[in-house]
Design a protein around this motif. Sequence first.
Motif, PDB file in Angstrom:
ATOM      1  N   ASN A 144       4.071   4.627  79.640  1.00  0.00           N
ATOM      2  CA  ASN A 144       3.010   5.507  81.475  1.00  0.00           C
ATOM      3  C   ASN A 144       3.637   4.287  82.143  1.00  0.00           C
ATOM      4  OD1 ASN A 144       1.247   7.235  82.612  1.00  0.00           O
ATOM      5  ND2 ASN A 144      -0.304   6.250  82.197  1.00  0.00           N
ATOM      6  N   ASP A 147       5.744   6.070  87.412  1.00  0.00           N
ATOM      7  CA  ASP A 147       5.503   5.859  89.341  1.00  0.00           C
ATOM      8  C   ASP A 147       5.978   4.836  89.732  1.00  0.00           C
ATOM      9  OD1 ASP A 147       2.699   5.546  89.843  1.00  0.00           O
ATOM     10  OD2 ASP A 147       3.414   6.728  87.656  1.00  0.00           O
ATOM     11  N   ILE A 148       5.458   4.050  88.944  1.00  0.00           N
ATOM     12  CA  ILE A 148       5.301   2.415  89.545  1.00  0.00           C
ATOM     13  C   ILE A 148       6.578   1.800  90.049  1.00  0.00           C
ATOM     14  CG2 ILE A 148       4.660  -0.460  89.393  1.00  0.00           C
ATOM     15  CD1 ILE A 148       2.282   0.705  87.756  1.00  0.00           C
ATOM     16  N   SER A 177       3.912   9.851  83.965  1.00  0.00           N
ATOM     17  CA  SER A 177       3.161   8.892  85.285  1.00  0.00           C
ATOM     18  C   SER A 177       1.967   9.877  84.781  1.00  0.00           C
ATOM     19  CB  SER A 177       3.970   9.247  85.702  1.00  0.00           C
ATOM     20  OG  SER A 177       2.791   8.897  87.007  1.00  0.00           O
ATOM     21  N   VAL A 178       1.344   9.371  84.039  1.00  0.00           N
ATOM     22  CA  VAL A 178      -0.487  10.707  83.791  1.00  0.00           C
ATOM     23  C   VAL A 178      -1.158  10.869  85.306  1.00  0.00           C
ATOM     24  CG1 VAL A 178      -2.975  11.182  83.040  1.00  0.00           C
ATOM     25  CG2 VAL A 178      -1.178   9.684  81.296  1.00  0.00           C
ATOM     26  N   THR A 179      -1.253   9.972  86.297  1.00  0.00           N
ATOM     27  CA  THR A 179      -1.940  10.139  87.810  1.00  0.00           C
ATOM     28  C   THR A 179      -1.290  10.308  88.467  1.00  0.00           C
ATOM     29  OG1 THR A 179      -1.229   7.900  87.921  1.00  0.00           O
ATOM     30  CG2 THR A 179      -3.440   8.268  87.354  1.00  0.00           C
ATOM     31  N   GLU A 180       0.761  10.332  88.842  1.00  0.00           N
ATOM     32  CA  GLU A 180       0.974  10.829  89.210  1.00  0.00           C
ATOM     33  C   GLU A 180       1.742  11.917  89.196  1.00  0.00           C
ATOM     34  OE1 GLU A 180       0.861   9.249  92.862  1.00  0.00           O
ATOM     35  OE2 GLU A 180      -0.307   8.801  90.924  1.00  0.00           O
ATOM     36  N   GLN A 203      -2.868  -1.556  74.937  1.00  0.00           N
ATOM     37  CA  GLN A 203      -3.719  -2.811  75.817  1.00  0.00           C
ATOM     38  C   GLN A 203      -4.461  -2.205  76.718  1.00  0.00           C
ATOM     39  OE1 GLN A 203       0.333  -4.142  75.828  1.00  0.00           O
ATOM     40  NE2 GLN A 203      -0.329  -6.239  76.274  1.00  0.00           N
ATOM     41  N   SER A 204      -4.962  -2.753  76.744  1.00  0.00           N
ATOM     42  CA  SER A 204      -6.167  -2.204  77.856  1.00  0.00           C
ATOM     43  C   SER A 204      -5.433  -1.774  79.598  1.00  0.00           C
ATOM     44  CB  SER A 204      -7.411  -3.710  78.126  1.00  0.00           C
ATOM     45  OG  SER A 204      -8.401  -3.217  79.095  1.00  0.00           O
ATOM     46  N   MET A 206      -3.478   0.373  79.736  1.00  0.00           N
ATOM     47  CA  MET A 206      -2.206   1.431  80.012  1.00  0.00           C
ATOM     48  C   MET A 206      -2.239   2.965  80.332  1.00  0.00           C
ATOM     49  SD  MET A 206      -0.073  -0.881  79.055  1.00  0.00           S
ATOM     50  CE  MET A 206      -0.081  -2.561  79.049  1.00  0.00           C
ATOM     51  N   GLY A 207      -3.351   3.127  80.452  1.00  0.00           N
ATOM     52  CA  GLY A 207      -4.011   4.289  81.278  1.00  0.00           C
ATOM     53  C   GLY A 207      -4.399   5.200  79.719  1.00  0.00           C
ATOM     54  N   LYS A 208      -5.095   5.040  78.473  1.00  0.00           N
ATOM     55  CA  LYS A 208      -5.204   5.537  77.547  1.00  0.00           C
ATOM     56  C   LYS A 208      -6.583   6.713  77.793  1.00  0.00           C
ATOM     57  CE  LYS A 208      -6.708   2.308  74.895  1.00  0.00           C
ATOM     58  NZ  LYS A 208      -6.179   1.249  76.040  1.00  0.00           N
ATOM     59  N   SER A 209      -7.903   6.245  78.443  1.00  0.00           N
ATOM     60  CA  SER A 209      -8.620   6.976  78.670  1.00  0.00           C
ATOM     61  C   SER A 209      -8.692   7.835  79.671  1.00  0.00           C
ATOM     62  CB  SER A 209      -9.951   5.928  79.664  1.00  0.00           C
ATOM     63  OG  SER A 209     -10.153   4.852  79.019  1.00  0.00           O
ATOM     64  N   GLY A 256      -8.930  -1.408  73.445  1.00  0.00           N
ATOM     65  CA  GLY A 256      -7.414  -2.082  74.038  1.00  0.00           C
ATOM     66  C   GLY A 256      -7.734  -2.866  73.202  1.00  0.00           C
TER      67      GLY A 256
HETATM   68  N1  GTP Z   1       0.490   3.956  89.132  1.00  0.00           N
HETATM   69  C1  GTP Z   1      -0.076   4.896  87.404  1.00  0.00           C
HETATM   70  N2  GTP Z   1      -1.560   4.324  87.745  1.00  0.00           N
HETATM   71  C2  GTP Z   1      -1.952   5.122  86.299  1.00  0.00           C
HETATM   72  C3  GTP Z   1      -1.521   5.670  85.708  1.00  0.00           C
HETATM   73  N3  GTP Z   1      -2.212   6.200  84.908  1.00  0.00           N
HETATM   74  C4  GTP Z   1      -2.997   5.455  84.830  1.00  0.00           C
HETATM   75  N4  GTP Z   1      -3.056   4.632  85.901  1.00  0.00           N
HETATM   76  C5  GTP Z   1      -4.070   3.482  85.772  1.00  0.00           C
HETATM   77  O1  GTP Z   1      -4.387   2.678  85.109  1.00  0.00           O
HETATM   78  C6  GTP Z   1      -5.926   1.962  85.270  1.00  0.00           C
HETATM   79  C7  GTP Z   1      -6.338   2.395  84.003  1.00  0.00           C
HETATM   80  O2  GTP Z   1      -6.067   2.933  83.493  1.00  0.00           O
HETATM   81  P1  GTP Z   1      -7.274   3.953  81.757  1.00  0.00           P
HETATM   82  O3  GTP Z   1      -6.814   4.962  81.529  1.00  0.00           O
HETATM   83  O4  GTP Z   1      -8.906   3.054  82.505  1.00  0.00           O
HETATM   84  O5  GTP Z   1      -6.611   2.598  81.014  1.00  0.00           O
HETATM   85  P2  GTP Z   1      -7.470   2.203  79.764  1.00  0.00           P
HETATM   86  O6  GTP Z   1      -5.813   2.202  78.494  1.00  0.00           O
HETATM   87  O7  GTP Z   1      -7.865   3.357  78.792  1.00  0.00           O
HETATM   88  O8  GTP Z   1      -7.540   1.070  79.955  1.00  0.00           O
HETATM   89  P3  GTP Z   1      -9.069   0.208  78.483  1.00  0.00           P
HETATM   90  O9  GTP Z   1     -10.533   0.875  78.920  1.00  0.00           O
HETATM   91  O10 GTP Z   1      -9.300  -1.085  79.510  1.00  0.00           O
HETATM   92  O11 GTP Z   1      -8.864   0.271  76.949  1.00  0.00           O
HETATM   93  C8  GTP Z   1      -6.504   2.926  86.011  1.00  0.00           C
HETATM   94  O12 GTP Z   1      -6.213   2.408  87.381  1.00  0.00           O
HETATM   95  C9  GTP Z   1      -5.815   4.406  86.330  1.00  0.00           C
HETATM   96  O13 GTP Z   1      -5.891   5.204  87.061  1.00  0.00           O
HETATM   97  C10 GTP Z   1      -0.355   6.663  85.660  1.00  0.00           C
HETATM   98  O14 GTP Z   1       0.528   6.886  85.561  1.00  0.00           O
HETATM   99  N5  GTP Z   1       0.299   5.865  87.186  1.00  0.00           N
END
Ligand code: GTP
Length: 330
Positions: A144, A147-148, A177-180, A203-204, A206-209, A256
């Motif tokens: 994921n 975009d970075i 890229s989930v957000t972009e 891991q925490s 990474m963008g799971k939520s 995570g």
């Molecule tokens: N640049 C970028 N940021 C992203 C992308 N997907 C997610 N993020 C950001 O990454 C951060 C962490 O995303 P989460 O979805 O909370 O990550 P998680 O894996 O659920 O983390 P935990 O809940 O701690 O296990 C957030 O600020 C998201 O907006 C992406 O595709 N690009």
Amino acid sequence: MADSSLNKVRDTHRAKPASHHGKNAHSPDLLNALVVASYGRHFLARDEAGTIWQVYGKGKRREVAVGDEIVILPSGDKQAWVEDIQTRKNLVYRSDALKSKMFAANLDGVLLMLAVSPPYSPELLGRTLTACKHADVPLTILFNKVDILEGDPETLGDVEQELFEMTLGDVPTHYISVTEKPEETESLLRPLLEGKRTLILGQSGMGKSTLINLLIPGALAATNEISMALNAGKHTTTHTQMHFGEQGLELIDSPGFQAFGLHHLSEADLLNAFSDLRDEGNKCRFANCQHKREPDCAVKNGLEDGTLSPARYELYQMLKAELEEARQNY
Ligand SMILES: Nc1nc2c(ncn2[C@@H]2O[C@H](COP(=O)(O)OP(=O)(O)OP(=O)(O)O)[C@@H](O)[C@H]2O)c(=O)[nH]1
Ligand SMILES: [Zn+2]
């Protein structure tokens, strides 16, 4: 609108008797149910009529995982005891010297989310790979936040190389890229995930939520509401939860993790997960070759001439040493 079946939880005060639909054929008091959330000591299970029960188990019956099909005995007020756990198709778990933690059972697949920021751990990737191989559950990697890395093809190339080496090119890997690029991500993943039960690991950060909210809008908010209503999430911040989306999409979200022990594997299990090293190791001069300093070691030769992956070799030696140490301590 998300079809989160958890929304069907009933108001306790107006609870109707459970419908005959969900009754267990062998005993009228027992119900068949699916475990949809785990809080460690207690669980939420959904019966066939869609009612959510807060369930507890005693002894072995406490060893329940999300995705388990169980038989429950209601004890009143939407609470029930675990009476039986049905045989599992598979189970993904991790374990260290002290305890094991079940991620989920009866899965169709595991998605591992990685990213470059925060940096992913190649070691955790290797351990996840090994655990999925052992559990015989297909793994897919989602790399994921590409975009970075826009404008940095070199780093992206290094990542691709590293992932290919560690997985032997055997694991479907998607760069997203989930957000972009949400629409692209969704149209890539829907066909892969619909009608399936998938555990999402990573891991925490990474963008799971973010991914779960994209595929099942409102899922996480709905979950929190249910947990609060049942008081199930009291004093717990981390739990494993199944979310239900459209077209039979089932996603299991797990907190995570930073560690991924594999103490439940035997040495033979470990070798089976590293079949590249096992097959080459069969050609060593000594049958009990440790592939360290022995002469005519096919593994060492393979590492030197580039046919074997140093990263996999190091991970294998690390896991093997852990298993040996664990065994000495018992
Ligand atoms: N640049 C970028 N940021 C992203 C992308 N997907 C997610 N993020 C950001 O990454 C951060 C962490 O995303 P989460 O979805 O909370 O990550 P998680 O894996 O659920 O983390 P935990 O809940 O701690 O296990 C957030 O600020 C998201 O907006 C992406 O595709 N690009
Ligand atoms: Zn050897």
